[in-house]
Structures are given as structure tokens and as C-alpha cells.
Design a protein around this motif. Structure first.
Motif, PDB file in Angstrom:
ATOM      1  N   ARG A 135       0.834  -1.209   0.000  1.00 34.84           N
ATOM      2  CA  ARG A 135       0.000   0.000   0.000  1.00 34.84           C
ATOM      3  C   ARG A 135       0.869   1.259   0.000  1.00 34.84           C
ATOM      4  O   ARG A 135       0.521   2.273  -0.622  1.00 34.84           O
ATOM      5  CB  ARG A 135      -0.961  -0.028   1.187  1.00 34.84           C
ATOM      6  CG  ARG A 135      -2.080  -1.055   1.028  1.00 34.84           C
ATOM      7  CD  ARG A 135      -3.176  -0.854   2.050  1.00 34.84           C
ATOM      8  NE  ARG A 135      -2.773  -1.239   3.391  1.00 34.84           N
ATOM      9  CZ  ARG A 135      -2.946  -2.450   3.909  1.00 34.84           C
ATOM     10  NH1 ARG A 135      -3.526  -3.410   3.183  1.00 34.84           N
ATOM     11  NH2 ARG A 135      -2.560  -2.723   5.133  1.00 34.84           N
ATOM     12  N   GLU A 136       2.007   1.213   0.666  1.00 30.87           N
ATOM     13  CA  GLU A 136       2.913   2.361   0.643  1.00 30.87           C
ATOM     14  C   GLU A 136       3.464   2.565  -0.766  1.00 30.87           C
ATOM     15  O   GLU A 136       3.575   3.699  -1.248  1.00 30.87           O
ATOM     16  CB  GLU A 136       4.062   2.159   1.632  1.00 30.87           C
ATOM     17  CG  GLU A 136       5.026   3.345   1.665  1.00 30.87           C
ATOM     18  CD  GLU A 136       6.096   3.215   2.738  1.00 30.87           C
ATOM     19  OE1 GLU A 136       6.771   4.217   3.021  1.00 30.87           O
ATOM     20  OE2 GLU A 136       6.251   2.106   3.299  1.00 30.87           O
ATOM     21  N   ASN A 137       3.816   1.483  -1.430  1.00 28.20           N
ATOM     22  CA  ASN A 137       4.302   1.580  -2.796  1.00 28.20           C
ATOM     23  C   ASN A 137       3.247   2.218  -3.701  1.00 28.20           C
ATOM     24  O   ASN A 137       3.550   3.091  -4.516  1.00 28.20           O
ATOM     25  CB  ASN A 137       4.655   0.180  -3.314  1.00 28.20           C
ATOM     26  CG  ASN A 137       5.008   0.180  -4.788  1.00 28.20           C
ATOM     27  OD1 ASN A 137       6.042   0.698  -5.180  1.00 28.20           O
ATOM     28  ND2 ASN A 137       4.138  -0.398  -5.604  1.00 28.20           N
ATOM     29  N   PHE A 138       2.014   1.806  -3.550  1.00 28.30           N
ATOM     30  CA  PHE A 138       0.915   2.352  -4.351  1.00 28.30           C
ATOM     31  C   PHE A 138       0.726   3.842  -4.092  1.00 28.30           C
ATOM     32  O   PHE A 138       0.542   4.628  -5.029  1.00 28.30           O
ATOM     33  CB  PHE A 138      -0.370   1.592  -4.011  1.00 28.30           C
ATOM     34  CG  PHE A 138      -1.588   2.085  -4.734  1.00 28.30           C
ATOM     35  CD1 PHE A 138      -1.872   1.649  -6.019  1.00 28.30           C
ATOM     36  CD2 PHE A 138      -2.454   2.988  -4.128  1.00 28.30           C
ATOM     37  CE1 PHE A 138      -3.001   2.108  -6.699  1.00 28.30           C
ATOM     38  CE2 PHE A 138      -3.579   3.450  -4.800  1.00 28.30           C
ATOM     39  CZ  PHE A 138      -3.853   3.007  -6.083  1.00 28.30           C
ATOM     40  N   ALA A 139       0.779   4.238  -2.846  1.00 31.99           N
ATOM     41  CA  ALA A 139       0.527   5.630  -2.472  1.00 31.99           C
ATOM     42  C   ALA A 139       1.664   6.571  -2.868  1.00 31.99           C
ATOM     43  O   ALA A 139       1.475   7.794  -2.866  1.00 31.99           O
ATOM     44  CB  ALA A 139       0.294   5.731  -0.965  1.00 31.99           C
TER      45      ALA A 139
END
Length: 217
Positions: free
Chosen positions: A145-149
């Protein structure tokens, strides 16, 4: 152990590319006037991608929390993702010692407005974090999710007028599109690319709207 499926492979590749970018990005003081994130596909490619997306109703609609998506992570030195996008999308951007944008100009592709103060500009998540959550990200790890954000390698982050971004909120294209109709084709292509890369689902009304937007290309 079973072999990873396509979804896992896509996420792993995205994580590796972003990690490499974080290690190699050099801080600059003057932004290039790209005015667009990387990776926007052609209309033909976007149609192919859209055809492969799973159509499903939204799920886990009441469990979303923005804090589940760590965002504006450090990219290099004192520069975080927000400042990196401001430099990428702006023109003549000059940053201070803390990497904050001290001057420059930003053209918002959503509404055609130009701003000279970074405070008037938001960094929009093309596919909003909540939309990602309800279309599959609820099953991801925090790292995913951090990568996506903070994704700088796909058309996921754009510098746009702040109140326009706020009007978008967490809406999908069937509920909100940019005021500038000439950007609808590009917007659809970018939205589809992000959903494809991260193997996120689309609702039936979302797919219908994207199809009609691609017809304007």
C-alpha cells in the motif's frame, strides 16, 4: 510453495522499480515541465488493459483508513514524494534546503489553471486510496500500500489544483471526471493503467464510463 500468480508478480515488479528509483533519484533545484506522469498508455493499449480487468462490486467499504497507506515517503535526501512530483510536474521550480518548493509554476491538467504557489497545488492519487482499498488493496500488505501511495513509475500521481482534487475525493470516473473535457481521454488511459498494474477490480458502471471516455480518444 506454489508459484506466484500474475497479481503477485505485478506487485513485486512495481515494488522493485520504486525501490530502485528511490535509490537513484537525484535531487534537483529546477523542475522539468513534464506536466504528466510516466507510463500513460495509448488508447489502444488502454482498451486491451480494460478488457482484462475483473468487474466486481466494491468490498470492505466500511474498513478503509487513510493511515493504512503510508504516503509522502522519502525519495531522496530531504525530498519526499510530494516535493518530487511538484518538481516533476512544475516549471522553473526552485526548492529550499528542506526540498520545499519555494517558487515555480504549475499547470493543472484537470482544469487548465496555472498556479505560482505550491500551496495551491495538491498531489492527486489518480486512483484514490479508498478506491484502491475497496477494489482489492484491502488484501495487500502495508508495504504494498505504501508503494501504491507513492508510485512515481506509473501515472498515479499528478500535481493539480487543490480544490479540484478535493472535489474528486475518492470518486471513480463514473462519479467524477476532470472539468477539462479535453483531458478525459488521457484521464481514462491513466486510470486504467493503474488499475491494470495493481490488478484492481472495476465496477460495471466504472467500466462503462471508462469505455465511453476512451471513445473520445
Amino acid at each position: 510453495m506454489s508459484a506466484p500468480d500474475n497479481r503477485q508478480v505485478k506487485r513485486i515488479l512495481a515494488l522493485l522499480v520504486t525501490a530502485t528509483l528511490a535509490l537513484t533519484t537525484q535531487v534537483v533545484t529546477t523542475g522539468a515541465a513534464d506536466a504528466a506522469p510516466p507510463g500513460t498508455p495509448t488508447a489502444a493499449t488502454a482498451r486491451t488493459y480494460l478488457a482484462t480487468l475483473t468487474v466486481a462490486a466494491s468490498t470492505h467499504t466500511t474498513t478503509y483508513d487513510r493511515e493504512l497507506f503510508p504516503h509522502w515517503s522519502t525519495v531522496s535526501g530531504s525530498c519526499n514524494t510530494r516535493e518530487t512530483v511538484l518538481k516533476r510536474d512544475g516549471s522553473g521550480v526552485v526548492t529550499d534546503s528542506a526540498c520545499a518548493s519555494a517558487s515555480g509554476s504549475w499547470y493543472s491538467v484537470y482544469d487548465g489553471a496555472t498556479w505560482t504557489a505550491a500551496s495551491d497545488v495538491d498531489i492527486d492519487h489518480m486512483v484514490p486510496l479508498k478506491n484502491a482499498w475497496i477494489s482489492g488493496a484491502w488484501a495487500w500488505t502495508t508495504a504494498e500500500r505504501e508503494n501504491f501511495a507513492n508510485d512515481l513509475t506509473n501515472p498515479q500521481l499528478l500535481a493539480v489544483t487543490d480544490n479540484v482534487n478535493q472535489s474528486k475525493g475518492d470518486k471513480a470516473p463514473d462519479s467524477w471526471v476532470p472539468p477539462l473535457t479535453s483531458y478525459h481521454c488521457t484521464y481514462a488511459r491513466q486510470w486504467i493503467k493503474v488499475k491494470y498494474v495493481y490488478d484492481l477490480t472495476v465496477t460495471s458502471t466504472e467500466k462503462s464510463k471508462l469505455t465511453s471516455m476512451l471513445a473520445t480518444c
